[in-house]
Scaffold this active site. Structure first.
Site, mmCIF file in Angstrom:
data_model
loop_
_atom_site.group_PDB
_atom_site.id
_atom_site.type_symbol
_atom_site.label_atom_id
_atom_site.label_comp_id
_atom_site.label_asym_id
_atom_site.label_seq_id
_atom_site.Cartn_x
_atom_site.Cartn_y
_atom_site.Cartn_z
ATOM 1 N N SER A 253 -1.140 -5.019 1.044
ATOM 2 C CA SER A 253 -0.102 -4.652 1.463
ATOM 3 C C SER A 253 0.896 -3.451 1.053
ATOM 4 O O SER A 253 0.344 -3.238 0.502
ATOM 5 C CB SER A 253 1.782 -5.764 0.771
ATOM 6 N N LYS A 254 0.983 -2.915 1.936
ATOM 7 C CA LYS A 254 1.606 -1.479 1.802
ATOM 8 C C LYS A 254 2.240 -1.203 -0.179
ATOM 9 O O LYS A 254 2.595 -0.233 -0.112
ATOM 10 C CB LYS A 254 2.082 -0.173 2.448
ATOM 11 N N ARG A 255 2.932 -2.071 -0.007
ATOM 12 C CA ARG A 255 3.565 -2.307 -1.411
ATOM 13 C C ARG A 255 2.608 -2.174 -2.872
ATOM 14 O O ARG A 255 3.344 -1.320 -3.562
ATOM 15 C CB ARG A 255 4.824 -3.224 -1.950
ATOM 16 N N ASN A 257 -0.433 -1.566 -1.279
ATOM 17 C CA ASN A 257 -1.837 0.142 -1.662
ATOM 18 C C ASN A 257 -1.978 0.330 -0.867
ATOM 19 O O ASN A 257 -0.766 -0.120 0.355
ATOM 20 C CB ASN A 257 -3.076 -1.148 -1.150
ATOM 21 N N ARG A 469 5.556 7.560 -4.876
ATOM 22 C CA ARG A 469 5.904 6.128 -5.624
ATOM 23 C C ARG A 469 5.046 6.785 -6.673
ATOM 24 O O ARG A 469 5.853 5.874 -7.317
ATOM 25 C CB ARG A 469 4.536 5.252 -4.292
#
Ligand code: GLU
Length: 498
Positions: A253-255, A257, A469
């Protein structure tokens, strides 16, 4: 002998995902190994979420990786059009067949009825799904409702008992009870097909012999097979590939990676290294060799050797492989050419130069001011974020809200980025200068640089997201609990702002 034809069928509703490239690679290898065709079809039945930009980005990303197709919306082919939104006539024709044979039926249930049915089923701890209410309507009642123009959908019938049993190339026999399968909507109230209907109709009309797709579709396969049976068509062979995972084994998931192919392109990875790495997802070359091209993989390919043990997409391993390519497989001349194309892409440089010209006296002033355009993550620590009025928590909020707001922004032009910032600053009751401070540091590594709004727009969403991030991590990170609260707050005001 049956000609092998495989396809990748992306829905253009977001960034070009590495998972799409992974599935495309395996489809392409399988088809080419059997002297077959690999085709691309755009599944844009979700008209609200599909965008032309997403489609263009997906095509560009797959092409960048060398995962080319012989038929598709851009190159045409004998089974076109290859965009589902252009195939409505076919779906209308085919649904009539199922209505006439009684395998599909019109459902006039209102959304109120369906929600209360659902609530009741949940309360009763019963299986959630359509209860077949409209199946009891007489043909006269149905005809009267249709004549009166009553809004409705078309659903498929599902056997009441027994199991659907099918063979998966990797998993062998799969058995799913029909009771677990809902009476799927095939045509929505706007007359357009759902994914399930369009997907089956197109796979048949495009002569797809093997459907190789992610394992998240296993539970949909009974519906698909039943449609083939209703139509009297020969179904394709199914193969459900294991999903890519984060290093902690959760679903990629883009959270956790970066999942967008554009991110890896913008960070300066080599397409051949990324494709090679994707080829290692659940698969190894028979001789164990780590570096291989698509062509080499195609020659040695054997789908049955894919292992189901949750392949991990590990950015560190990809980075290591990329470095190995640069050191061992790229000559100095090629390095120069590749680096120049990456760093000085004319479309990018043309936007950076106007931001610089007024602020430099000589070329050696450029790097200190704009070197960050060529960097990955800037070298920053918490001291870089020292500010007279903003505390760490507020800065984390600014950064997190910015990520979400930018993700929600349709385009990424300078004005769109600026509007997103103004909206957030306003919500947080901050002066725009204050609001932009942590963004400056996160993006450029410095409190002063070229206009941060322009820089964000030029860097694009993927690099921006990664830098914001990273800055949040530098500022002590956001706990899961804090993140949930922030998400709630964000939803409230972003929903209200529409
Ligand atoms: N449009 C579907 C997707 O985006 C395709 C699934 C399939 O291959 O059947 O994943």
């Amino acid at each position: 002998m049956l000609k092998v034809r495989t396809r990748i069928a992306p829905s253009p509703t977001g960034d070009p995902h590495v998972g799409t490239a992974y599935i495309a690679l395996f489809n392409r290898c399988f088809a080419h190994q059997h002297a077959g065709e690999f085709i691309l079809r755009i599944e844009d039945t979700d008209q609200v979420r599909s965008t032309a930009k997403s489609e263009a980005d997906i095509l560009a990303a797959l092409r960048w990786l060398g995962l080319t197709w012989s038929e598709g919306p851009d190159v045409g082919g004998p089974c076109g059009p290859y965009r589902q939104s252009e195939r409505s006539d076919l779906y209308s024709r085919e649904i009539r067949t199922l209505l006439n044979s009684g395998h599909a039926f019109r459902c006039f249930c209102t959304s109120e009825r369906l929600s209360s049915l659902r609530a009741q089923q949940i309360q009763d701890k019963a299986a959630v799904g359509y209860d077949g209410h409209c199946l009891s309507m007489t043909s006269e009642q149905v005809a009267a409702c249709v004549a009166a123009g009553t809004e409705h959908v078309i659903r498929m019938r599902i056997p009441e008992e027994g199991d659907c049993v099918f063979l998966d190339m990797l998993r062998g026999e799969i058995r799913i009870a029909w009771q677990q399968i809902d009476m799927q909507v095939l045509i929505k109230s706007d007359g357009l097909p759902t994914y399930h209907f369009a997907n089956v109709v197109d796979d048949h009309h495009m002569n797809i012999s093997h459907v190789i797709r992610g394992e998240e579709w296993i539970n949909s396969t009974p519906k698909h097979l039943l449609l083939y049976q209703y139509f009297g068509w020969v179904p394709p062979t199914y193969c459900h590939m294991p999903l890519l995972r984060n290093p902690d084994k959760s679903k990629l998931s883009k959270r956790k990676n970066p999942t967008s192919i554009s991110y890896y392109r913008d960070m300066g990875y080599l397409p051949r290294a990324l494709v090679n790495y994707l080829g290692q997802m659940g698969w190894t070359m028979p001789d164990g060799r780590e570096m291989f091209s698509i062509e080499e993989m195609t020659t040695e390919f054997d789908l049955s050797r894919v292992s189901l043990g949750g392949p991990v997409f590990d950015v560190d391993k990809l980075t290591w492989l990329n470095g190995k390519y640069l050191r061992e497989r790229v000559s100095d001349d090629e390095f120069i050419a590749l680096f120049r194309d990456w760093a000085f892409a004319p479309s990018k440089v043309a936007r950076i130069v106007p931001l610089l010209k007024d602020r430099v006296d000589k070329f050696s002033d450029v790097e200190p001011l704009a070197g960050f355009f060529l960097a990955g993550l800037p070298a920053i620590d918490s001291a870089c974020f020292t500010h007279k009025s903003l505390n760490t928590e507020t800065m984390r909020r600014i950064l997190q809200f910015s990520i979400w707001q930018f993700e929600n922004t349709k385009g990424f032009s300078r004005d769109e980025v600026e509007n997103a910032c103004l909206l957030l600053a306003n919500h947080m009751a901050l002066k725009i200068r204050e609001f932009l401070f942590p963004l400056f540091v996160a993006i450029s590594g410095k409190a002063v640089s070229t206009s941060v709004v322009d820089s964000i727009s030029i860097l694009g969403l993927d690099l921006t997201r990664a830098r914001l991030r990273h800055a949040i991590t530098v500022l002590g990170d956001i706990s899961n609990k804090e993140s949930k609260l922030l998400e709630k707050e964000f939803q409230q005001f972003s929903g209200a702002g529409d």
